[in-house]
Design a protein around this motif. Structure first.
Motif, short mmCIF file in Angstrom:
data_model
loop_
_atom_site.label_atom_id
_atom_site.label_comp_id
_atom_site.label_asym_id
_atom_site.label_seq_id
_atom_site.Cartn_x
_atom_site.Cartn_y
_atom_site.Cartn_z
N ARG A 49 28.94 24.94 53.12
CA ARG A 49 28.04 25.23 51.99
C ARG A 49 28.71 24.86 50.66
O ARG A 49 28.06 24.37 49.72
CB ARG A 49 27.67 26.71 51.96
CG ARG A 49 26.76 27.11 53.12
CD ARG A 49 26.50 28.60 53.07
NE ARG A 49 25.54 29.00 54.07
CZ ARG A 49 25.25 30.27 54.33
NH1 ARG A 49 25.85 31.25 53.65
NH2 ARG A 49 24.36 30.57 55.24
N PHE A 72 21.77 31.34 42.89
CA PHE A 72 20.92 31.48 44.09
C PHE A 72 20.41 32.91 44.20
O PHE A 72 20.07 33.38 45.30
CB PHE A 72 21.70 31.12 45.37
CG PHE A 72 22.44 29.81 45.31
CD1 PHE A 72 21.87 28.68 44.74
CD2 PHE A 72 23.72 29.70 45.86
CE1 PHE A 72 22.55 27.48 44.69
CE2 PHE A 72 24.40 28.49 45.82
CZ PHE A 72 23.83 27.38 45.23
N TYR A 80 36.59 41.73 40.50
CA TYR A 80 36.36 41.18 41.84
C TYR A 80 37.52 41.50 42.79
O TYR A 80 37.40 41.33 44.00
CB TYR A 80 36.15 39.66 41.79
CG TYR A 80 34.99 39.19 40.91
CD1 TYR A 80 34.04 40.08 40.42
CD2 TYR A 80 34.85 37.85 40.58
CE1 TYR A 80 33.00 39.65 39.61
CE2 TYR A 80 33.81 37.41 39.77
CZ TYR A 80 32.90 38.33 39.28
OH TYR A 80 31.87 37.88 38.47
N ASP A 135 35.60 30.68 38.72
CA ASP A 135 35.18 31.88 37.99
C ASP A 135 35.58 33.13 38.77
O ASP A 135 35.08 33.36 39.88
CB ASP A 135 33.65 31.86 37.81
CG ASP A 135 33.16 33.03 36.99
OD1 ASP A 135 33.18 32.93 35.75
OD2 ASP A 135 32.77 34.05 37.59
N PHE A 166 16.70 31.86 49.04
CA PHE A 166 16.55 30.84 50.08
C PHE A 166 15.27 30.93 50.91
O PHE A 166 15.01 30.06 51.74
CB PHE A 166 17.79 30.84 51.00
CG PHE A 166 19.03 30.41 50.25
CD1 PHE A 166 19.19 29.09 49.86
CD2 PHE A 166 20.01 31.32 49.89
CE1 PHE A 166 20.30 28.68 49.14
CE2 PHE A 166 21.13 30.93 49.16
CZ PHE A 166 21.27 29.60 48.79
N LYS A 212 28.45 30.48 44.44
CA LYS A 212 29.49 31.10 45.25
C LYS A 212 29.20 30.88 46.73
O LYS A 212 28.05 30.99 47.18
CB LYS A 212 29.54 32.61 44.96
CG LYS A 212 30.44 33.42 45.89
CD LYS A 212 29.68 34.08 47.03
CE LYS A 212 30.59 34.82 47.98
NZ LYS A 212 29.88 35.34 49.17
N GLY A 224 32.00 30.28 42.05
CA GLY A 224 31.95 31.75 41.93
C GLY A 224 32.76 32.45 43.01
O GLY A 224 32.90 31.94 44.13
N TRP A 236 31.07 43.14 30.63
CA TRP A 236 29.82 43.86 30.32
C TRP A 236 29.94 44.46 28.92
O TRP A 236 31.02 44.96 28.55
CB TRP A 236 29.56 44.98 31.34
CG TRP A 236 29.22 44.46 32.71
CD1 TRP A 236 30.11 44.09 33.68
CD2 TRP A 236 27.92 44.21 33.25
NE1 TRP A 236 29.44 43.64 34.80
CE2 TRP A 236 28.09 43.71 34.56
CE3 TRP A 236 26.62 44.37 32.75
CZ2 TRP A 236 27.01 43.37 35.38
CZ3 TRP A 236 25.54 44.04 33.58
CH2 TRP A 236 25.74 43.54 34.88
N1 LIG Z 1 29.40 38.08 34.98
C1 LIG Z 1 28.82 38.79 35.90
O1 LIG Z 1 28.51 39.98 35.73
C2 LIG Z 1 28.50 38.15 37.21
C3 LIG Z 1 27.63 38.77 38.10
C4 LIG Z 1 27.32 38.11 39.29
C5 LIG Z 1 27.91 36.90 39.57
N2 LIG Z 1 28.79 36.32 38.70
C6 LIG Z 1 29.46 35.03 39.00
O2 LIG Z 1 28.50 34.10 39.51
C7 LIG Z 1 28.89 33.72 40.83
C8 LIG Z 1 27.68 33.43 41.71
O3 LIG Z 1 26.79 34.51 41.79
P1 LIG Z 1 26.59 35.37 43.10
O4 LIG Z 1 27.91 35.61 43.76
O5 LIG Z 1 25.77 36.53 42.70
O6 LIG Z 1 25.72 34.55 44.12
P2 LIG Z 1 24.99 33.14 44.26
O7 LIG Z 1 25.96 32.03 44.01
O8 LIG Z 1 23.72 33.19 43.54
O9 LIG Z 1 24.69 33.20 45.81
C9 LIG Z 1 25.71 33.38 46.75
C10 LIG Z 1 25.07 33.68 48.09
O10 LIG Z 1 24.39 32.52 48.57
C11 LIG Z 1 24.96 32.09 49.80
N3 LIG Z 1 25.03 30.63 49.75
C12 LIG Z 1 25.80 29.87 48.94
N4 LIG Z 1 25.54 28.56 49.12
C13 LIG Z 1 24.60 28.49 50.09
C14 LIG Z 1 23.93 27.42 50.71
N5 LIG Z 1 24.19 26.17 50.37
N6 LIG Z 1 23.00 27.72 51.68
C15 LIG Z 1 22.74 28.99 52.02
N7 LIG Z 1 23.36 30.05 51.46
C16 LIG Z 1 24.27 29.81 50.50
C17 LIG Z 1 26.32 32.75 49.87
O11 LIG Z 1 26.68 33.00 51.20
P3 LIG Z 1 28.15 32.72 51.78
O12 LIG Z 1 29.15 33.11 50.72
O13 LIG Z 1 28.18 33.58 52.98
O14 LIG Z 1 28.18 31.27 52.08
C18 LIG Z 1 26.07 34.06 49.15
O15 LIG Z 1 25.42 34.99 50.00
C19 LIG Z 1 29.71 34.92 41.30
O16 LIG Z 1 30.44 34.65 42.46
C20 LIG Z 1 30.52 35.20 40.07
O17 LIG Z 1 31.58 34.28 39.94
C21 LIG Z 1 29.08 36.92 37.52
#
Ligand SMILES: NC(=O)c1ccc[n+]([C@@H]2O[C@H](COP(=O)([O-])OP(=O)(O)OC[C@H]3O[C@@H](n4cnc5c(N)ncnc54)[C@H](OP(=O)(O)O)[C@@H]3O)[C@@H](O)[C@H]2O)c1
Length: 283
Positions: free
Chosen positions: A245, A199, A52, A47, A205, A239, A21, A111
């Motif tokens: 990480r 996450f 973004y 992705d 977490f 992501k 992500g 969306w």
């Molecule tokens: N289609 C949509 O509308 C939509 C919406 C949201 C997301 N997405 C996609 O899904 C992806 C993931 O979702 P998300 O960005 O919401 O977040 P996520 O992957 O659920 O969580 C990311 C968060 O967790 C932290 N993190 C990651 N690995 C970790 C680990 N091993 N230990 C502790 N903390 C950790 C990251 O911090 P750091 O980065 O500081 O390490 C960041 O703050 C997005 O990046 C995007 O590609 C799509």
């Protein structure tokens, strides 16, 4: 199973079971170095999205990695301001140019019912936009097409006019937020579920149940969440901008959660919040 393992989309295209992500990953050095770190760690599925604002950096990282384009799976998404046939077509061309690619592996409507079209027959705009996606697919600009943040009633709007069923629905799926009815509805139509925010955008977490399971299995909360997602046959999109990480999150394949452990996670409610309501988001 590993990062190169794949699911098969309804059109036969193979898609790596975990995607990296990039939402909220700042454009420039951070996006470039984190995507490069992901590719070095073995991820083969990235992705991104026009919204973004980091497609150029993602494209530079892909180029710099030296990874063969044919072994990479790249997804982007249509910006909410582009729900007309012409704008959707032009937006795909712009994403391709910014990424420096001649085709995408997957293009998603980000969306279904965005604010700019909500009071202007959004259903008609959505159907027209899907027609542009279908034409891009038929023209070979994208290997697969799909949607994101679609509830059942949005899929039903497409069903009235579509000639191709979306191959993917990318939605908020994490411990505490999984709409099983929507998941079933998609699966009955051969639509693969991609799990965004696996996450809970970092809110997962501190959950004590997950911490207990992490201790029990000798893994981290991140790995337990990814494992749960994979065992539910979702395609998680973790992501991170931190190399350690990014690497940690690749280790979701060397253990299994038993039925009892899966049920404990299935039973969590709202522990990391919920996805935005697509009929109410203000963008
Ligand atoms: N289609 C949509 O509308 C939509 C919406 C949201 C997301 N997405 C996609 O899904 C992806 C993931 O979702 P998300 O960005 O919401 O977040 P996520 O992957 O659920 O969580 C990311 C968060 O967790 C932290 N993190 C990651 N690995 C970790 C680990 N091993 N230990 C502790 N903390 C950790 C990251 O911090 P750091 O980065 O500081 O390490 C960041 O703050 C997005 O990046 C995007 O590609 C799509």
């Amino acid at each position: 199973m590993d990062l190169t393992s794949t699911y098969t989309l309804s059109n036969g295209v193979k898609i790596p079971v975990v995607g990296f992500g990039t939402w909220q990953t700042p454009d420039g050095d951070i996006a470039e170095s984190s995507v490069k770190a992901a590719l070095d760690a073995g991820y083969r599925h990235i992705d991104t999205a026009e919204m973004y604002g980091n497609e150029k950096s993602v494209g530079r990282a892909i180029k710099a990695s030296g990874v063969d384009r044919n072994s990479l799976f790249v997804t982007s998404k249509l910006n909410n301001i582009n729900h007309t046939y012409e704008r959707a077509t032009a937006a795909l061309d712009k994403s391709l140019a910014d990424l420096g690619l001649d085709h995408l592996d997957l293009f998603l409507i980000h969306w279904p019912n965005p604010a700019p079209y909500r009071n202007d027959n959004w259903e008609k705009h959505l159907q027209e936009t899907w027609r542009a996606m279908e034409d891009a697919y038929k023209a070979g600009k994208v290997r697969a097409i799909g949607v994101s943040n679609f509830y059942q009633h949005h899929l039903e709007v497409l069903e009235k006019t579509q000639t191709i069923t979306p191959m993917v629905n990318q939605i908020h799926l994490c411990p505490g937020d999984h709409d099983d009815e929507l998941v079933d509805y998609c699966r009955e139509r051969g639509i693969l579920l991609e799990a965004y925010s696996p996450f809970g955008t970092g809110k997962i977490f501190t959950d004590p149940t997950l911490q207990k399971l992490a201790d029990e299995t000798g893994h981290t909360i991140a790995q337990v969440c990814l494992r749960w997602s994979l065992q539910r046959k979702y395609l998680p999109l973790p992501k991170s901008v931190h190399a350690e990480r990014i690497e940690e999150n690749t280790h979701a394949f060397d253990f299994e959660l038993n039925d009892e452990q899966m049920k404990k996670i299935d039973g969590l409610v709202g522990v990391a919040g919920y996805g935005g309501n697509p009929d109410e988001v203000n963008f």
